[in-house]
Design a protein around this motif. Structure first.
Motif, PDB file in Angstrom:
ATOM      1  N   ASP A 167      14.440  25.753  35.716  1.00 47.57           N
ATOM      2  CA  ASP A 167      13.791  24.518  35.768  1.00 47.57           C
ATOM      3  C   ASP A 167      12.466  24.635  35.083  1.00 47.57           C
ATOM      4  N   ALA A 168      11.803  25.663  35.330  1.00 49.09           N
ATOM      5  CA  ALA A 168      10.610  26.079  34.608  1.00 49.09           C
ATOM      6  C   ALA A 168      10.627  26.078  33.162  1.00 49.09           C
ATOM      7  N   MET A 169      11.897  26.599  32.599  1.00 48.88           N
ATOM      8  CA  MET A 169      12.314  26.584  30.975  1.00 48.88           C
ATOM      9  C   MET A 169      12.489  25.168  30.521  1.00 48.88           C
ATOM     10  N   GLY A 170      12.965  24.394  31.539  1.00 47.54           N
ATOM     11  CA  GLY A 170      13.450  22.937  31.120  1.00 47.54           C
ATOM     12  C   GLY A 170      15.010  23.214  30.484  1.00 47.54           C
ATOM     13  N   VAL A 171      15.820  24.190  31.208  1.00 46.22           N
ATOM     14  CA  VAL A 171      16.994  24.476  30.685  1.00 46.22           C
ATOM     15  C   VAL A 171      18.017  24.106  31.474  1.00 46.22           C
ATOM     16  N   ARG A 172      19.142  23.752  31.285  1.00 40.65           N
ATOM     17  CA  ARG A 172      20.385  23.610  32.292  1.00 40.65           C
ATOM     18  C   ARG A 172      21.314  24.585  31.790  1.00 40.65           C
ATOM     19  N   ALA A 173      21.835  25.375  33.068  1.00 36.59           N
ATOM     20  CA  ALA A 173      23.045  26.240  32.891  1.00 36.59           C
ATOM     21  C   ALA A 173      24.274  25.573  32.072  1.00 36.59           C
ATOM     22  N   PRO A 174      24.639  26.121  31.452  1.00 38.04           N
ATOM     23  CA  PRO A 174      26.026  25.559  30.943  1.00 38.04           C
ATOM     24  C   PRO A 174      27.357  25.997  31.792  1.00 38.04           C
ATOM     25  N   LEU A 175      27.360  26.675  32.504  1.00 31.10           N
ATOM     26  CA  LEU A 175      28.522  27.045  33.257  1.00 31.10           C
ATOM     27  C   LEU A 175      29.660  27.490  32.544  1.00 31.10           C
ATOM     28  N   ALA A 202      37.571  41.621  49.622  1.00 33.43           N
ATOM     29  CA  ALA A 202      38.752  40.742  49.730  1.00 33.43           C
ATOM     30  C   ALA A 202      38.212  39.203  49.338  1.00 33.43           C
ATOM     31  N   ARG A 203      36.900  38.917  49.532  1.00 31.41           N
ATOM     32  CA  ARG A 203      36.411  37.701  48.842  1.00 31.41           C
ATOM     33  C   ARG A 203      36.147  37.747  47.279  1.00 31.41           C
ATOM     34  N   VAL A 204      35.899  38.868  46.736  1.00 29.91           N
ATOM     35  CA  VAL A 204      36.010  39.001  45.296  1.00 29.91           C
ATOM     36  C   VAL A 204      37.559  38.711  44.868  1.00 29.91           C
ATOM     37  N   ARG A 205      38.366  39.481  45.425  1.00 31.03           N
ATOM     38  CA  ARG A 205      39.663  39.263  44.918  1.00 31.03           C
ATOM     39  C   ARG A 205      40.290  37.650  45.212  1.00 31.03           C
ATOM     40  N   GLU A 206      40.071  37.337  46.054  1.00 31.58           N
ATOM     41  CA  GLU A 206      40.389  35.731  46.456  1.00 31.58           C
ATOM     42  C   GLU A 206      39.657  34.876  45.300  1.00 31.58           C
ATOM     43  N   SER A 207      38.458  35.222  44.907  1.00 33.29           N
ATOM     44  CA  SER A 207      37.840  34.316  43.700  1.00 33.29           C
ATOM     45  C   SER A 207      38.334  34.762  42.381  1.00 33.29           C
ATOM     46  N   LYS A 208      38.677  35.911  42.110  1.00 28.17           N
ATOM     47  CA  LYS A 208      39.366  36.159  40.987  1.00 28.17           C
ATOM     48  C   LYS A 208      40.652  35.512  40.589  1.00 28.17           C
ATOM     49  N   ALA A 209      41.533  34.878  41.864  1.00 23.10           N
ATOM     50  CA  ALA A 209      42.662  34.435  41.632  1.00 23.10           C
ATOM     51  C   ALA A 209      42.418  33.168  41.471  1.00 23.10           C
ATOM     52  N   GLU A 210      41.491  32.478  41.555  1.00 24.30           N
ATOM     53  CA  GLU A 210      41.134  31.208  41.518  1.00 24.30           C
ATOM     54  C   GLU A 210      40.885  30.695  40.160  1.00 24.30           C
ATOM     55  N   ASP A 211      41.170  29.439  39.711  1.00 25.38           N
ATOM     56  CA  ASP A 211      40.704  28.882  38.399  1.00 25.38           C
ATOM     57  C   ASP A 211      39.069  29.053  38.119  1.00 25.38           C
ATOM     58  N   GLY A 212      38.621  29.252  37.060  1.00 26.64           N
ATOM     59  CA  GLY A 212      37.162  29.006  36.817  1.00 26.64           C
ATOM     60  C   GLY A 212      36.573  29.940  35.761  1.00 26.64           C
ATOM     61  N   ALA A 213      35.342  29.898  35.834  1.00 26.26           N
ATOM     62  CA  ALA A 213      34.639  30.872  34.790  1.00 26.26           C
ATOM     63  C   ALA A 213      34.467  32.347  35.441  1.00 26.26           C
ATOM     64  N   GLY A 214      33.634  32.996  35.033  1.00 26.69           N
ATOM     65  CA  GLY A 214      33.542  34.315  35.618  1.00 26.69           C
ATOM     66  C   GLY A 214      32.709  34.354  36.802  1.00 26.69           C
ATOM     67  N   ILE A 215      32.651  35.569  37.632  1.00 31.43           N
ATOM     68  CA  ILE A 215      32.065  35.696  38.800  1.00 31.43           C
ATOM     69  C   ILE A 215      30.760  36.705  38.477  1.00 31.43           C
ATOM     70  N   TYR A 216      29.553  36.390  38.585  1.00 34.64           N
ATOM     71  CA  TYR A 216      28.464  37.066  38.348  1.00 34.64           C
ATOM     72  C   TYR A 216      28.055  38.019  39.665  1.00 34.64           C
TER      73      TYR A 216
END
Length: 191
Positions: free
Chosen positions: A50-58, A108-122
């Protein structure tokens, strides 16, 4: 399958924070900053975006996982990454901002997330959580700063000894002295 990416600033002697948890000694300005800000905008806290006036591209990340100490780093900001799905790892039940998930089983939560569609997990931090998740990490992006701390929070906390191989895939050296090292999990290490 999505990647778990540990993107973190680190000293040349392998610390991600001082003994008191501070990380303000890492270089925030220099020729590395604009490039990393553009490349990893998804990993910037909402207040700074917000301070930089930037939007995360996701495009790089759509989820962040962090330990309790990382989540509570700024008590005035209980929603640090509003543009990402936020997961906080804690061994105890905790109160968090609405919409943020708490898990007592980050593996376990990361394994579940990795199996879903989407971008990376930070994987935002800290070192103890990274040590817990080391066998789930697919990519390391280390912003190695030209500083020796001598003591502090180790990159992987105090994880038990178990060598996990990562292969180097890139190194960028900046005039600021910051060296960005990128590694991927060796194929024989992949789960």
């Amino acid at each position: 399958m999505r990647e778990l990416v540990y993107y973190i600033a680190v000293s040349i002697d392998g610390h991600i924070a001082a003994p008191d948890g501070a990380f303000d000694r890492f270089l925030m300005e220099g020729d590395h900053a604009p490039q990393l800000t553009e490349e990893f905008a998804d990993a910037i806290p909402g207040v700074l975006l917000d301070a930089m006036g930037v939007r995360a591209p996701l495009t790089r990340f759509d989820t962040v996982i962090m330990g309790w100490d990382t989540y509570t780093l700024d008590p005035s900001n209980p929603n640090p990454y509003p543009h990402l799905r936020q997961i906080v790892a804690s061994s105890r039940e905790r109160e968090v901002h609405e919409g943020i998930e708490v898990t007592s089983d980050p593996v376990a939560r990361v394994r579940e997330s990795k199996a879903e569609d989407g971008a990376g997990i930070y994987l935002c931090g800290g070192g103890g959580l990274a040590g817990t998740l080391i066998e789930e990490i697919d990519r390391l992006v280390l912003k190695r700063n030209p500083l020796a701390f001598g003591d502090g929070t180790p990159l992987f906390g105090h994880a038990p000894y178990r060598p996990v191989r990562f292969d180097p895939v890139g190194v960028r050296v900046f005039g600021s002295g910051v060296v960005v090292e990128e590694y991927v999990r060796a194929p024989e290490e992949a789960a």
